[in-house]
Design an enzyme around this catalytic site. Structure first.
Site, PDB file in Angstrom:
ATOM      1  N   SER A 198     -39.656 -15.213  36.350  1.00 33.50           N
ATOM      2  CA  SER A 198     -38.228 -15.379  36.630  1.00 33.50           C
ATOM      3  C   SER A 198     -37.955 -16.611  37.476  1.00 33.50           C
ATOM      4  CB  SER A 198     -37.690 -14.142  37.364  1.00 33.50           C
ATOM      5  OG  SER A 198     -38.422 -13.949  38.560  1.00 33.50           O
ATOM      6  N   ASN A 210     -39.810  -5.838  46.910  1.00 35.23           N
ATOM      7  CA  ASN A 210     -38.627  -5.035  46.586  1.00 35.23           C
ATOM      8  C   ASN A 210     -37.554  -5.116  47.664  1.00 35.23           C
ATOM      9  OD1 ASN A 210     -40.145  -4.444  44.400  1.00 35.23           O
ATOM     10  ND2 ASN A 210     -40.542  -2.299  44.911  1.00 35.23           N
ATOM     11  N   THR A 262       9.810  -8.163  29.192  1.00 35.07           N
ATOM     12  CA  THR A 262       8.955  -6.994  29.007  1.00 35.07           C
ATOM     13  C   THR A 262       8.713  -6.935  27.510  1.00 35.07           C
ATOM     14  OG1 THR A 262      10.816  -5.476  28.757  1.00 35.07           O
ATOM     15  CG2 THR A 262       9.926  -5.704  30.988  1.00 35.07           C
ATOM     16  N   LYS A 284      -1.217 -34.169  18.610  1.00 32.71           N
ATOM     17  CA  LYS A 284      -1.476 -32.978  19.430  1.00 32.71           C
ATOM     18  C   LYS A 284      -1.800 -33.281  20.898  1.00 32.71           C
ATOM     19  CE  LYS A 284      -1.658 -29.256  18.431  1.00 32.71           C
ATOM     20  NZ  LYS A 284      -2.470 -28.286  17.740  1.00 32.71           N
ATOM     21  N   ASN A 290      -3.106 -30.539  23.722  1.00 33.95           N
ATOM     22  CA  ASN A 290      -3.450 -29.109  23.810  1.00 33.95           C
ATOM     23  C   ASN A 290      -3.807 -28.655  25.234  1.00 33.95           C
ATOM     24  OD1 ASN A 290      -3.203 -28.890  20.986  1.00 33.95           O
ATOM     25  ND2 ASN A 290      -5.325 -29.560  20.708  1.00 33.95           N
ATOM     26  N   GLU A 337      -6.998 -22.551  27.915  1.00 36.06           N
ATOM     27  CA  GLU A 337      -7.676 -21.741  26.889  1.00 36.06           C
ATOM     28  C   GLU A 337      -9.119 -21.457  27.286  1.00 36.06           C
ATOM     29  OE1 GLU A 337      -6.749 -23.257  22.736  1.00 36.06           O
ATOM     30  OE2 GLU A 337      -5.615 -24.638  23.993  1.00 36.06           O
ATOM     31  N   TYR A 342     -37.248   1.182  42.649  1.00 37.26           N
ATOM     32  CA  TYR A 342     -37.187  -0.132  42.005  1.00 37.26           C
ATOM     33  C   TYR A 342     -37.816  -0.113  40.612  1.00 37.26           C
ATOM     34  CZ  TYR A 342     -37.974  -4.970  40.826  1.00 37.26           C
ATOM     35  OH  TYR A 342     -37.963  -6.165  40.152  1.00 37.26           O
ATOM     36  N   GLN A 352     -34.823  -7.427  37.610  1.00 38.17           N
ATOM     37  CA  GLN A 352     -34.984  -8.883  37.588  1.00 38.17           C
ATOM     38  C   GLN A 352     -33.938  -9.515  36.654  1.00 38.17           C
ATOM     39  OE1 GLN A 352     -38.986 -10.604  37.958  1.00 38.17           O
ATOM     40  NE2 GLN A 352     -38.698 -11.343  35.875  1.00 38.17           N
ATOM     41  N   LYS A 364     -30.084 -11.312  37.839  1.00 35.96           N
ATOM     42  CA  LYS A 364     -29.692 -12.545  38.535  1.00 35.96           C
ATOM     43  C   LYS A 364     -28.935 -13.550  37.689  1.00 35.96           C
ATOM     44  CE  LYS A 364     -33.215 -11.539  41.598  1.00 35.96           C
ATOM     45  NZ  LYS A 364     -33.621 -10.490  40.636  1.00 35.96           N
TER      46      LYS A 364
HETATM   47  N1  ARG Z   1     -38.718 -10.801  40.691  1.00 33.14           N
HETATM   48  C1  ARG Z   1     -38.490  -9.456  41.030  1.00 33.14           C
HETATM   49  C2  ARG Z   1     -36.974  -9.116  40.892  1.00 33.14           C
HETATM   50  O1  ARG Z   1     -36.196  -9.979  40.827  1.00 33.14           O
HETATM   51  C3  ARG Z   1     -38.949  -9.232  42.420  1.00 33.14           C
HETATM   52  C4  ARG Z   1     -39.366  -7.876  42.784  1.00 33.14           C
HETATM   53  C5  ARG Z   1     -40.564  -7.388  42.285  1.00 33.14           C
HETATM   54  N2  ARG Z   1     -41.384  -6.682  41.936  1.00 33.14           N
HETATM   55  C6  ARG Z   1     -42.293  -5.855  41.656  1.00 33.14           C
HETATM   56  N3  ARG Z   1     -43.075  -6.089  40.683  1.00 33.14           N
HETATM   57  N4  ARG Z   1     -42.344  -4.756  42.355  1.00 33.14           N
HETATM   58  O2  ARG Z   1     -36.610  -7.980  40.844  1.00 33.14           O
END
Ligand code: ARG
Length: 469
Positions: free
Chosen positions: A25, A112, A157, A285, A287, A292, A319, A324, A327
């Site tokens: 990631s 975590n 309305t 045109k 626009n 939009e 967790y 992951q 994000k």
């Molecule tokens: N990259 C992971 C996340 O964004 C970090 C936490 C990780 N992990 C784990 N294998 N216990 O969630």
């Protein structure tokens, strides 16, 4: 193959290359790098206080982390996808840089609680910019509204002419939407501002660290109350994207109106050339593409909200790696909303109203029929009966192809002998809007007051924002 894994002790085989890239990631979570390093520094301090690190180990870690920040900022940091994520990259590089003391940093923590802390802080800090741009948008709205407190336009309305309003009143309706959005953002901020560290992997930590020390160094309000919940909770991200979705929904509604108003069918406003684009085939045109695009981007952000809810809904405690996946969509939702608010402020500032056209349309379709009914009520007729009498007046005006005020007193008297000459005063557009002079109404004097009150509140907010900056 392959970078040595920090978690590699129990493994004898190496990670499949595809799996390595599938699970990585770092290409997106490296955005958390600076905040993650700051969190590591604060964590090291709690380890020092608990005598888990010696002073010299602590100093070595802090110096190493400072070096990493310099490398990250200059772009010299080499991110390695084989080290999975931002956290492992930073820790591995620290160990490379300072050796043994670096190997102690991960005591009493887990990725975590680490990711939960860094992600919360990143969002708390990065939502401040959005707050400021929302305040700027509100300022543009106030300025535009202030120059149109007497500009009459049709209020709709069902997108049918309903009653006359002022353009200033309409713009202040937009202002209110963003006022609530700002309040929602503050609420979210308060709920999110709690410190996860100490929750470790899921059950808490057996080391005697003071959770409140990390909390106060990083500026959190308090510490979380349940370790399991802490490492699995992503409500803070979902809730933020909920707030962002609501902002985008509001922007999208405003943009829909800008687009309609700029169409010659309405012809209520024009936008400057610098905010419009042309057509590659039709030379004539101009626009409203910016509006939009904001409307289109609202779909994208709302999609992210749905994605996050789906991401969470099947997860058992605590967790899971699914998280992951949170994000990219949160980052994108924040960036997209921020950009869209900036674009909307430009649009609002660029709007130039065409009052003659607004007035022309505001006069069509008997917009003061309600005022006629209200006049009858003031002269002793029950509202339901007044409604019916005025409905007949509308029908007669349609038959004769005239507006309500163009009917003669004799014609009106045929419908109700309560009518007298003074009814014609309340049938003008000006009379209609001036009558609505209670708080929240469209009367020009009321709108002037609403703008003044809003400006006082906004000035206070802007002062607070620059004091915090
Ligand atoms: N990259 C992971 C996340 O964004 C970090 C936490 C990780 N992990 C784990 N294998 N216990 O969630």
């Amino acid at each position: 193959m392959s970078t040595k894994k920090l978690w590699g002790g129990r493994f004898s085989g190496t990670t499949n290359e595809f799996v390595e890239s599938f699970t990585a990631s770092v290409h997106f979570d490296k955005r958390l790098a600076e905040v993650d390093v700051r969190c590591s520094r604060a964590h090291a301090k709690t380890l020092l206080t608990a005598s888990i690190l010696s002073q010299s180990e602590y100093d070595a870690i802090v110096n190493g982390l400072d070096q990493l920040i310099t490398d990250i900022q200059s772009g010299d940091f080499r991110w390695d996808p084989a080290l999975e994520d931002v956290h492992m990259n930073i820790e591995a590089r620290l160990i490379e840089l300072i050796g043994e003391p670096g190997r102690k940093l991960h005591t009493a923590r887990s990725r975590n609680d680490q990711v939960a802390s860094s992600f919360r802080l990143f969002l708390l800090e990065n939502s401040d910019g959005l707050r400021t741009t929302l305040l700027n948008l509100q300022e543009e709205l106030l300025n535009k509204a202030a120059s149109h407190t007497h500009t009459i336009m049709p209020g709709f309305t069902h997108l049918q002419n309903a009653q006359p309003i002022t353009f200033g009143h309409h713009l202040m309706a937009w202002f209110e939407m963003f006022d609530r959005d700002l309040a929602r953002l503050s609420d979210w901020h308060r709920r999110t501002n709690v410190s996860p560290m100490g929750s470790a992997a899921l059950a808490g930590t057996s080391y005697p660290i003071d959770r409140r020390e990390f909390q106060s160094i990083m500026g959190f309000e308090s510490v979380t109350r349940n370790s399991l919940d802490t490492v699995s909770d992503r409500d803070f991200a979902i809730e933020l994207v909920g707030v962002l979705s609501t902002i985008m929904m509001h922007l999208s509604r405003c943009c829909e109106e800008v687009i309609l108003w700029m169409s010659p069918a309405f012809g209520f406003i024009s936008l400057p050339d610098e905010l419009c684009t042309g057509s590659s085939i039709m030379p004539q045109k101009k626009n409203p593409d910016v509006a939009e695009l904001i409307r289109g981007k609202s779909g994208r952000v709302i999609g992210h909200l749905n994605g996050l809810l789906m991401l969470m809904k099947g997860q058992p405690l605590a967790y899971n790696r699914d998280n992951q996946e949170d994000k990219e969509s949160v980052f994108d939702a924040l960036d997209t909303t921020h950009q869209s608010v900036i674009a909307m402020a430009l649009l609002v500032a660029g709007i130039s109203a065409i009052p003659s056209r607004m007035l022309e349309l505001a006069s069509q379709g008997h917009p003061t029929a309600t005022d006629m009914a209200d006049w009858l009520v003031r002269h002793g007729i029950a509202f339901r009966s007044a409604h019916e009498i005025c409905g007949k007046a509308v029908s007669l005006a349609n038959e004769r192809k005239v507006e309500l005020h163009e009917l003669t007193l004799d014609e009106l008297k045929e419908l109700s002998d309560s009518f007298d000459e003074s009814v014609f005063e309340c049938l003008t557009l000006e009379g209609s809007i001036a009558a609505r002079k209670h708080p929240g109404g469209t009367a020009p004097d009321t709108v002037v007051e609403a703008i003044e009150a809003a400006r006082t509140r906004l000035t206070l907010q802007l002062k607070r924002t620059s004091a915090n900056a």
